[in-house]
Design an enzyme around this catalytic site. Structure first.
Site, mmCIF file in Angstrom:
data_model
loop_
_atom_site.group_PDB
_atom_site.id
_atom_site.type_symbol
_atom_site.label_atom_id
_atom_site.label_comp_id
_atom_site.label_asym_id
_atom_site.label_seq_id
_atom_site.Cartn_x
_atom_site.Cartn_y
_atom_site.Cartn_z
ATOM 1 N N LEU A 1 -5.367 -70.218 -56.123
ATOM 2 C CA LEU A 1 -5.333 -70.449 -54.874
ATOM 3 C C LEU A 1 -6.716 -71.255 -54.180
ATOM 4 O O LEU A 1 -6.619 -71.823 -53.307
ATOM 5 C CB LEU A 1 -5.489 -69.080 -54.186
ATOM 6 C CG LEU A 1 -4.126 -68.174 -54.147
ATOM 7 C CD1 LEU A 1 -4.382 -66.899 -53.719
ATOM 8 C CD2 LEU A 1 -2.956 -69.092 -53.647
ATOM 9 N N GLY B 1 -6.161 -75.731 -52.962
ATOM 10 C CA GLY B 1 -6.309 -76.106 -51.532
ATOM 11 C C GLY B 1 -5.850 -75.031 -50.581
ATOM 12 O O GLY B 1 -5.946 -75.084 -49.488
ATOM 13 N N HIS B 2 -5.063 -73.913 -51.092
ATOM 14 C CA HIS B 2 -4.460 -72.884 -50.482
ATOM 15 C C HIS B 2 -5.585 -72.193 -49.527
ATOM 16 O O HIS B 2 -5.484 -71.925 -48.461
ATOM 17 C CB HIS B 2 -3.608 -71.779 -51.230
ATOM 18 C CG HIS B 2 -2.838 -70.712 -50.308
ATOM 19 N ND1 HIS B 2 -3.486 -69.479 -49.907
ATOM 20 C CD2 HIS B 2 -1.551 -70.747 -49.815
ATOM 21 C CE1 HIS B 2 -2.481 -69.128 -49.476
ATOM 22 N NE2 HIS B 2 -1.538 -69.555 -49.162
ATOM 23 N N ASP B 3 -6.700 -71.688 -50.198
ATOM 24 C CA ASP B 3 -7.699 -70.805 -49.707
ATOM 25 C C ASP B 3 -8.898 -71.703 -49.495
ATOM 26 O O ASP B 3 -10.046 -71.249 -49.065
ATOM 27 C CB ASP B 3 -8.190 -69.697 -50.602
ATOM 28 C CG ASP B 3 -7.151 -68.652 -50.766
ATOM 29 O OD1 ASP B 3 -6.040 -68.824 -50.103
ATOM 30 O OD2 ASP B 3 -7.302 -67.766 -51.606
ATOM 31 N N THR B 4 -8.766 -73.159 -49.792
ATOM 32 C CA THR B 4 -9.864 -74.053 -49.461
ATOM 33 C C THR B 4 -9.494 -75.160 -48.499
ATOM 34 O O THR B 4 -9.086 -74.919 -47.383
ATOM 35 C CB THR B 4 -10.719 -74.478 -50.667
ATOM 36 O OG1 THR B 4 -9.506 -75.050 -51.646
ATOM 37 C CG2 THR B 4 -11.079 -73.145 -51.682
#
Length: 424
Positions: A222, A226-229
């Site tokens: 994640l 790039g999902h959490d960033t």
């Protein structure tokens, strides 16, 4: 909560014999552990990991345009943002940029179920789902022709893990919704297939031992996807992963690497326009630094793989999807343009950011059955896999206008013609 399913052929099964042309190099001498929606307790993880069966098959089936493909999916980034990042720009300059690529739904999970099976089945959530064993995938097509495959997931605690999520203390957060093949019973119920759903670290082990499969899929965790960033993190991770592979003569031997973003999740009312990048030694030198401006979506990598190795098809939306142009130049597939008469509307009025009715749709009026594949479809001589034809024979023909050999992919505003009628 799992959706209510009025199952088609719920008790039937597909035989999945591994062709003799695939040689298997097992990464473990231990016996297989049955993995059924595992918990993530530390003790359970350790116990299962100790006995998890791992396989690294190899093969050498020549393709028309490439002999190996590695696919990398990143998260929720608009086309204009992905193509503006310096690290991704550096990768684009080394290959072909797909300028008219679109996701097929939202949130994340519909865009991972689609390229594996040829439909998103109305999925409009990231919930835990199980896809009926009678729904075939790219795995069936590859194994039919003796082509090795592997699915690598960063943070996966052990091979064949089927849990919903795992906070890996070393490799970062893993989530099942981003694992391409974990939701399919036709894959996970088969111990030899589950043995190829592996941790990302095993990619490097396979690379060092020269046992990278011909068809591979990589899912970062994640943080790195790039999902959490953000796009800066994901493009930096991707470039640092890809460029050494391009310099590796074993790996980059008539190989194509395909990078894409599963959806434009930054603006829910925007069209689901994402970027796609093709690079590797299989890309003709004269096409490096150019663009492919044909309409593509997440079924295009499926159709391109089918065309490259002259595979059978799944009889779903994979049949009509445009093949990548550099592949079509080798196979003779025709690249088609959007036809407003067939679509019933302008290209600009399609959004592909919501799902139409289907077995996993939460909509009250959704189609809560699996629609049978259209086994009569033939694309450039490629017919539907015979085992699919046999399995679905009694249901075929009920919805003749649902799956068609067209590029005009339905969206929630333009559902398939027969989407309100059950198939059984």
């Amino acid at each position: 909560m799992l959706p209510k399913v009025f199952g088609i052929l719920a008790a039937a099964s597909i035989a999945a014999a591994v062709p003799a042309s695939i040689t298997t190099d097992s990464g473990s001498d231990s016996t297989s552990t049955s993995v059924t929606h595992t918990s993530t307790a530390t003790s359970d993880i350790a116990a299962a990991a100790a006995t998890a069966k791992t396989e690294s098959p190899t093969s050498n089936v020549k393709g028309a345009a490439f002999d190996r493909i590695l696919q990398i999916y990143l998260e929720t980034t608009a086309y204009e943002n992905a193509t503006a990042d310096p690290n991704c720009q550096a990768l684009i300059k080394q290959g072909i940029l797909l300028t008219e690529e679109f996701g097929v739904g939202a949130p994340s999970q519909p865009n991972y179920i689609a390229p594996a099976s040829g439909d998103n089945f109305g999925l409009n959530s990231d919930s835990f789902i199980l896809v009926n064993k009678n729904v075939s995938t790219i795995v069936d097509l590859l194994e039919d022709k003796g082509i090795s495959w592997g699915d690598y997931n960063e943070g996966l605690p052990y091979t064949g893990f089927d849990g919903f999520a795992y906070d890996n203390p070393v490799e970062g957060d893993y989530v099942r919704k981003h694992n391409l093949l974990a939701r399919f019973n036709s894959v996970m119920d088969d111990p030899d297939r589950a043995a190829k759903i592996k941790n990302f670290t095993l990619f490097y082990e396979d690379l060092d031992n020269k046992r990278i499969p011909q068809w591979g899929f990589v899912t970062p965790n994640l943080y790195n996807n790039g999902h959490d960033t953000n796009i800066t993190v994901s493009c930096n991770w991707t470039r640092s992963f890809v460029e050494p592979l391009l310099a590796n003569p074993y790996f980059n031997d008539n190989t194509v690497i395909y990078i894409t973003w599963q959806a434009n999740g930054q603006n829910p009312i925007a069209r689901n326009h994402v970027a796609g990048i093709l690079l590797g030694s299989a890309i003709p030198k004269e096409l490096v630094g150019t663009t492919d401006d044909a309409y593509h979506n997440h079924y295009s990598e499926l159709s391109s793989v089918e065309a490259n190795w002259n595979l059978h098809t799944l009889g779903r939306w994979d049949v009509g999807a445009n093949v990548w142009k550099f592949v079509a130049a080798k196979t003779g597939d025709v690249i088609r343009s959007w036809n407003e008469r067939i679509a019933g509307d302008l290209f600009e009025n399609y959004y592909w950011n919501q799902s139409y009715g289907g077995v996993f749709s939460s909509a009250v009026e959704g189609l809560h059955v699996y629609v049978a594949p259209n086994t009569r479809l033939v694309r450039h001589g490629r017919t539907v896999l015979p085992s699919i034809v046999k399995l679905w024979a009694r249901y075929c023909g009920k919805l003749p206008d649902y799956y068609r050999d067209i590029i005009e992919l339905p969206d929630a505003l333009h559902p398939p013609r027969a989407s309100r009628s059950p198939s059984a």
